[in-house]
Design a protein around this motif. Sequence first.
Motif, PDB file in Angstrom:
ATOM      1  N   CYS A  56      -8.103  -0.126  -4.768  1.00 46.27           N
ATOM      2  CA  CYS A  56      -7.973  -0.743  -3.448  1.00 46.27           C
ATOM      3  C   CYS A  56      -9.326  -0.634  -2.753  1.00 46.27           C
ATOM      4  O   CYS A  56     -10.193   0.126  -3.175  1.00 46.27           O
ATOM      5  CB  CYS A  56      -6.873  -0.083  -2.626  1.00 46.27           C
ATOM      6  N   ASP A  70     -12.854  -3.416   4.071  1.00 47.93           N
ATOM      7  CA  ASP A  70     -11.922  -4.403   4.622  1.00 47.93           C
ATOM      8  C   ASP A  70     -12.311  -4.848   6.030  1.00 47.93           C
ATOM      9  O   ASP A  70     -12.024  -5.974   6.426  1.00 47.93           O
ATOM     10  CB  ASP A  70     -10.495  -3.864   4.623  1.00 47.93           C
ATOM     11  N   PRO A 107     -14.327  -0.674  -5.045  1.00 47.58           N
ATOM     12  CA  PRO A 107     -12.939  -0.218  -4.889  1.00 47.58           C
ATOM     13  C   PRO A 107     -12.802   1.272  -5.199  1.00 47.58           C
ATOM     14  O   PRO A 107     -13.585   1.844  -5.949  1.00 47.58           O
ATOM     15  CB  PRO A 107     -12.164  -1.047  -5.908  1.00 47.58           C
ATOM     16  N   GLY A 111       0.816  -1.200   0.000  1.00 44.27           N
ATOM     17  CA  GLY A 111       0.000   0.000   0.000  1.00 44.27           C
ATOM     18  C   GLY A 111       0.849   1.249   0.000  1.00 44.27           C
ATOM     19  O   GLY A 111       1.909   1.288  -0.615  1.00 44.27           O
ATOM     20  N   LEU A 162      -6.250   4.306  -5.054  1.00 43.95           N
ATOM     21  CA  LEU A 162      -5.311   4.609  -3.979  1.00 43.95           C
ATOM     22  C   LEU A 162      -4.821   6.054  -4.077  1.00 43.95           C
ATOM     23  O   LEU A 162      -4.667   6.733  -3.059  1.00 43.95           O
ATOM     24  CB  LEU A 162      -4.137   3.625  -4.028  1.00 43.95           C
TER      25      LEU A 162
END
Length: 144
Positions: free
Chosen positions: A73, A79, A87, A54, A90
């Motif tokens: 992500c 999560d 998603p 990440g 990022l």
Amino acid sequence: MRIAGGTLGMLWTSPITALGLLAGVIGMPFGARLRLRRSDLALVFQHWPWGPGGAITLGNVILHTGDSLDSPCFTYAHDAGHGDEPPILLADHERAHVYQYMVLGLLFVPLYLICGGISVRNPFERAADRYAQTGRGWWPWSRQ
């Protein structure tokens, strides 16, 4: 006015940015590659060789373990099992942290840690996810 505010924000967070630059430069002999991302107001070290994967933002520097910040992500809420969210990019999430740093400067780190660190409960992370989803609401205490 926007340019002046951005410049002041970069100066305000420059001590943290300097730490990010140092960490990025230390990673360069191990494969980190420096990229300027004007749209994110940040210097990005891609392929940063340490960490679980990440990215982490330090002022106007983003240390990223992958190939591109433009990768999808999941949100912290997704999560953590708090919902099935699509998603996000990022880059958008980390840009929100850059903005947060530019407002809070040196106060960002202690406030971030007091608010729970890397956690779905942290308003900084929820705001970064919200911004990545909608393009609005990067401030941790906004009502959006």
